[in-house]
Motif scaffolding. Sequence first.
Motif, short mmCIF file in Angstrom:
data_model
loop_
_atom_site.label_atom_id
_atom_site.label_comp_id
_atom_site.label_asym_id
_atom_site.label_seq_id
_atom_site.Cartn_x
_atom_site.Cartn_y
_atom_site.Cartn_z
N TYR A 1 0.81 -1.22 0.00
CA TYR A 1 0.00 0.00 0.00
C TYR A 1 0.85 1.27 0.00
N ILE A 2 2.15 1.14 0.09
CA ILE A 2 3.02 2.30 0.23
C ILE A 2 3.42 2.85 -1.12
N THR A 3 3.20 4.16 -1.28
CA THR A 3 3.59 4.88 -2.50
C THR A 3 4.23 6.20 -2.10
N GLU A 4 4.58 7.00 -3.10
CA GLU A 4 5.14 8.32 -2.82
C GLU A 4 4.10 9.28 -2.25
N HIS A 5 2.83 8.85 -2.21
CA HIS A 5 1.76 9.68 -1.66
C HIS A 5 1.35 9.23 -0.25
N PHE B 1 11.94 0.35 7.27
CA PHE B 1 11.87 1.81 7.21
C PHE B 1 12.65 2.31 5.99
N ARG B 2 13.83 1.76 5.78
CA ARG B 2 14.64 2.15 4.61
C ARG B 2 13.95 1.74 3.30
N GLU B 3 13.30 0.61 3.31
CA GLU B 3 12.57 0.18 2.12
C GLU B 3 11.43 1.15 1.80
N CYS B 4 10.70 1.58 2.82
CA CYS B 4 9.62 2.55 2.62
C CYS B 4 10.17 3.87 2.10
N ASP B 5 11.34 4.25 2.60
CA ASP B 5 12.00 5.47 2.13
C ASP B 5 12.31 5.36 0.64
N GLU B 6 12.80 4.21 0.21
CA GLU B 6 13.12 3.99 -1.19
C GLU B 6 11.87 4.01 -2.07
N GLY C 1 9.51 6.05 -1.66
CA GLY C 1 9.11 7.45 -1.78
C GLY C 1 8.16 7.94 -0.72
N ALA C 2 7.82 7.10 0.27
CA ALA C 2 6.89 7.52 1.31
C ALA C 2 7.58 8.44 2.32
N CYS C 3 6.79 9.30 2.95
CA CYS C 3 7.28 10.08 4.09
C CYS C 3 7.09 9.21 5.33
N CYS C 4 8.16 9.03 6.10
CA CYS C 4 8.13 8.11 7.23
C CYS C 4 8.56 8.80 8.52
N MET C 5 7.85 8.46 9.60
CA MET C 5 8.20 8.92 10.94
C MET C 5 8.16 7.71 11.86
N LEU C 6 9.10 7.66 12.81
CA LEU C 6 9.16 6.56 13.77
C LEU C 6 9.49 7.10 15.15
N SER C 7 8.88 6.51 16.16
CA SER C 7 9.19 6.89 17.54
C SER C 7 9.65 5.64 18.28
N ASN C 8 10.52 5.85 19.27
CA ASN C 8 10.99 4.73 20.08
C ASN C 8 11.62 5.27 21.35
N SER C 9 11.99 4.37 22.25
CA SER C 9 12.68 4.76 23.47
C SER C 9 14.09 5.22 23.11
N ASP C 10 14.70 5.96 24.00
CA ASP C 10 16.07 6.42 23.80
C ASP C 10 16.97 5.71 24.81
N PRO C 11 17.79 4.74 24.36
CA PRO C 11 18.63 4.01 25.30
C PRO C 11 19.65 4.88 26.01
N LYS C 12 19.90 6.06 25.47
CA LYS C 12 20.87 6.96 26.10
C LYS C 12 20.36 7.51 27.43
#
Length: 312
Positions: free
Chosen positions: A207-211, A249-254, A256-267
Amino acid sequence: MKIKGSPKTLSNEPRPFMKWAGGKGSLLPEFIARLPSGIADGTITSYIEPFIGGGAFFFNLAMKNGFDECHLVDINEELILVYTVIRQDVEALIEQLDSLKKEYTLLDEDKRQALFYEIRSRFNKEKSSFNYRNFSDAWIARAADLIFLNRTCFNGLFRVNSKGEFNVPFGRYKNPLISQPDLLRLDSTLLNNTTLHTGDFTLVREYITEHSFVYFDPPYRPLNKSSFFTSYAKDGFLDEDQRRLAAFFRECDELGACCMLSNSDPKNHDPGDDFFDLLYDGFTIERVLASRRINSNGAGRGKIHEIIVRNY
């Protein structure tokens, strides 16, 4: 298809209908400030969320934006069942929740606890033979049971054991919000143009496109050995899954989709832990303050850093 109903005609603010560990309500301002420009100018026409969870971000965006299509996914079949019931027969669900609320309210604490464990036992016993493929009245009863358990269990958690059985104990709340008719009706309206899927996050690939705008909110990587809140599915979500997600995530980037991700920060606990910095090298990685509200230790609640990753 645009979402039915103008936001101006809907009096309540949309929000998740269940309590959910890792819910994103407190981070919404950070996400909204980082939305891709294509949402405002209309070039982004589809919204995709491969880990829908409580759906805080989806409900907020759906209220304000008219996406042509939305794909909401989760590996947790119980969660997708509830979303489906709210979309398809919210009035029947409200009726059953109202009945449960009335029964629960009339009981003293000992009998409330007995009712909770009776429903939990029934919920787990029916799982092995339940038909998750074909919508029926049984779905409505099961959705009502799950919302009831979620609203009356300890800390509002959804947690399962290795057999996939709900195992959160009773919570001693005086007036839990078991039934919220107005909210459920609003959320039902906002789910009108969604396609709901049960399964692995990669199933959205087709379902992922540049739109597309894709928001990833996976089970967070635990900050330490005492902070495992990833058991919303019986198989968990391990570091190897985090690596697989980063590759996707990198595949979705290729694509053309706009991608956002959230996660914990191990730092937060180990300044030298570059796990996510290495996984998402080349993308924009920001650290923002967020509230952790679900923790077995009260001292572990409060403001800590989480990460937001973007490809735009």
